[in-house]
Motif scaffolding. Structure first.
Motif, PDB file in Angstrom:
ATOM      1  N   SER A  45      11.334   3.828  11.952  1.00 38.62           N
ATOM      2  CA  SER A  45      11.297   2.758  11.494  1.00 38.62           C
ATOM      3  C   SER A  45      10.163   2.348  10.552  1.00 38.62           C
ATOM      4  N   LEU A  46       8.984   3.298  10.929  1.00 39.31           N
ATOM      5  CA  LEU A  46       7.627   2.961  10.318  1.00 39.31           C
ATOM      6  C   LEU A  46       7.528   3.602   8.893  1.00 39.31           C
ATOM      7  N   GLU A  47       7.211   2.790   8.017  1.00 38.91           N
ATOM      8  CA  GLU A  47       6.966   3.193   6.509  1.00 38.91           C
ATOM      9  C   GLU A  47       5.490   3.177   6.432  1.00 38.91           C
ATOM     10  N   PRO A  48       5.056   3.804   5.379  1.00 41.07           N
ATOM     11  CA  PRO A  48       3.391   3.736   5.138  1.00 41.07           C
ATOM     12  C   PRO A  48       3.121   2.558   4.941  1.00 41.07           C
TER      13      PRO A  48
ATOM     14  N   ALA B  34      -2.327   3.830  -0.636  1.00 45.89           N
ATOM     15  CA  ALA B  34      -3.491   4.082  -1.690  1.00 45.89           C
ATOM     16  C   ALA B  34      -4.151   5.116  -1.399  1.00 45.89           C
ATOM     17  N   ALA B  35      -4.514   5.544  -0.187  1.00 48.57           N
ATOM     18  CA  ALA B  35      -5.241   6.605   0.459  1.00 48.57           C
ATOM     19  C   ALA B  35      -4.742   7.868  -0.248  1.00 48.57           C
ATOM     20  N   ILE B  36      -3.585   7.992  -0.087  1.00 46.26           N
ATOM     21  CA  ILE B  36      -2.673   9.316  -0.584  1.00 46.26           C
ATOM     22  C   ILE B  36      -2.894   9.271  -2.154  1.00 46.26           C
ATOM     23  N   GLU B  37      -2.703   8.145  -2.760  1.00 51.74           N
ATOM     24  CA  GLU B  37      -2.948   8.143  -4.362  1.00 51.74           C
ATOM     25  C   GLU B  37      -4.291   8.530  -4.786  1.00 51.74           C
ATOM     26  N   ARG B  38      -5.406   7.883  -3.973  1.00 52.10           N
ATOM     27  CA  ARG B  38      -6.823   8.185  -4.170  1.00 52.10           C
ATOM     28  C   ARG B  38      -7.010  10.127  -3.875  1.00 52.10           C
TER      29      ARG B  38
END
Length: 85
Positions: free
Chosen positions: A6-9, A15-19
């Protein structure tokens, strides 16, 4: 049901992935170039173009990693420059 189902980022995770996306993309390009070198035996060995693609991909990874490290330093994510290396 696992706790992780049930966990979503979080917004911070996204934001870290996008960075880090330029570095991730550069690393995928480098992997693609490395695969090209490894599979070149089927066509008589790596061509000069294969080696050039690998060198260019390697430079893009280095540049993206340096850019990310510099951005981290400017944003205050690392107080000690040696922590980035």
């Amino acid at each position: 049901m696992d706790d992780f189902d049930s966990l979503e980022p979080s917004a911070a995770d996204l934001a870290a992935i996008e960075r880090e996306e330029p570095l991730i993309t550069a690393e995928i390009d480098m992997l693609t170039a490395e695969i090209g070198i490894l599979t070149a035996a089927e066509r008589g060995g790596p061509s000069p173009l294969d080696w050039r693609r690998l060198r260019r991909a390697n430079r893009r990874v280095i540049r993206a990693a340096l850019d990310l490290a510099a951005a981290d330093l400017l944003d205050g994510r690392h107080d000690d420059p040696r922590a980035v290396a």
